[in-house]
Design a protein around this motif. Structure first.
Motif, PDB file in Angstrom:
ATOM      1  N   CYS A 174       0.845  -1.188   0.000  1.00 30.39           N
ATOM      2  CA  CYS A 174       0.000   0.000   0.000  1.00 30.39           C
ATOM      3  C   CYS A 174       0.882   1.241   0.000  1.00 30.39           C
ATOM      4  N   CYS A 177       0.040   3.339   3.619  1.00 33.61           N
ATOM      5  CA  CYS A 177       0.434   2.917   4.965  1.00 33.61           C
ATOM      6  C   CYS A 177       1.533   1.866   4.956  1.00 33.61           C
ATOM      7  N   ASN A 179       1.325  -1.285   4.218  1.00 34.92           N
ATOM      8  CA  ASN A 179       0.850  -2.663   4.390  1.00 34.92           C
ATOM      9  C   ASN A 179       1.327  -3.480   3.187  1.00 34.92           C
ATOM     10  N   CYS A 199      -5.809   0.466   5.696  1.00 33.76           N
ATOM     11  CA  CYS A 199      -6.154   1.888   5.771  1.00 33.76           C
ATOM     12  C   CYS A 199      -7.239   2.275   4.767  1.00 33.76           C
TER      13      CYS A 199
HETATM   14 ZN   LIG Z   1      -2.798   1.001   3.554  1.00 37.83          ZN
END
Ligand SMILES: [Zn+2]
Ligand SMILES: [Zn+2]
Ligand SMILES: [Zn+2]
Ligand SMILES: [Zn+2]
Length: 211
Positions: A174, A177, A179, A199
């Motif tokens: 991501c 964030c 991830n 997120c």
């Molecule tokens: Zn994210």
């Protein structure tokens, strides 16, 4: 002479009026026959390997089979069912007997089965080639189905790894964030896009507008 011509005309008229209903009925029968014939021929989506014309599904004495739409010029036919169920080869090896695994299609979609079947009954869910995003897990994401037939994604290391997702995960971090994976989503408005399950950041693929 005029009188004869006039008589002839009326004679033809009479004959026409007499035959017209028959002709209409006859044409109706013909077109009906045509549509019945059309219904029996299904498009198969396959192409004749001899002449390149599309293959159609026909009904024969022994059930459905594939025939070239170029018939009678091309008489190529193929059995239908064997063709459809032919397992696809894969690079994976059966961990029980070492024989290559093949992709088969069953009631719940595609799955991996040992080519040594029925001697070896090993089967596995089909891997999507996506690494399990769970930290420290070396498994792959596999497509599974609930008892009701809904598709979900789990880890090939299940039950050791409990990763599950309704949406297909992709190995893309991501940008918002960090991830380590995102999931594939689809909406009519946006088309296919990626969403971060942590997120909720949405990554819509750039589509060139034609306007
Ligand atoms: Zn994210
Ligand atoms: Zn052909
Ligand atoms: Zn095996
Ligand atoms: Zn896992």
């Amino acid at each position: 002479l005029d009188a004869i011509a006039g008589k002839k005309a009326t004679y033809e008229q009479v004959m026409n009026e007499f035959y017209k209903p028959f002709q209409a009925a006859l044409e109706k029968v013909h077109s009906n026959k045509h549509s019945i014939k059309q219904d029996l021929i299904e498009d198969s989506g396959e192409v004749c390997e001899k002449c390149g014309r599309p293959m159609v599904i026909r009904w024969g004495r022994n059930g459905r089979f594939l025939a070239c739409s170029g018939f009678p010029e091309c008489k190529n036919t193929r059995p239908l069912d064997q063709e459809k169920n032919e397992p696809e080869a894969t690079d994976e090896k059966c961990e029980l007997c070492g024989a290559p695994m093949v992709i088969k299609t069953g009631r719940y979609g595609k799955f991996l089965a040992c080519s040594n079947y029925p001697k070896c009954k090993n089967t596995k869910p089909l891997s999507t080639g996506i690494h399990c995003p769970k930290e420290g897990c070396d498994g792959f994401i596999v497509e599974r189905r609930t008892k009701r037939g809904r598709i979900f994604y789990g880890c090939s290391n299940y039950p050791k790894c409990d990763f599950v997702s309704w949406d297909k995960p992709v190995n893309q971090a991501c940008p918002e964030c960090g991830n380590n994976y995102m999931v594939e989503k689809y909406s009519k408005k946006k088309g296919k896009f990626l969403r971060c399950p942590v997120c909720k950041f949405e990554l819509v693929e750039e589509v060139e507008s034609t306007a």
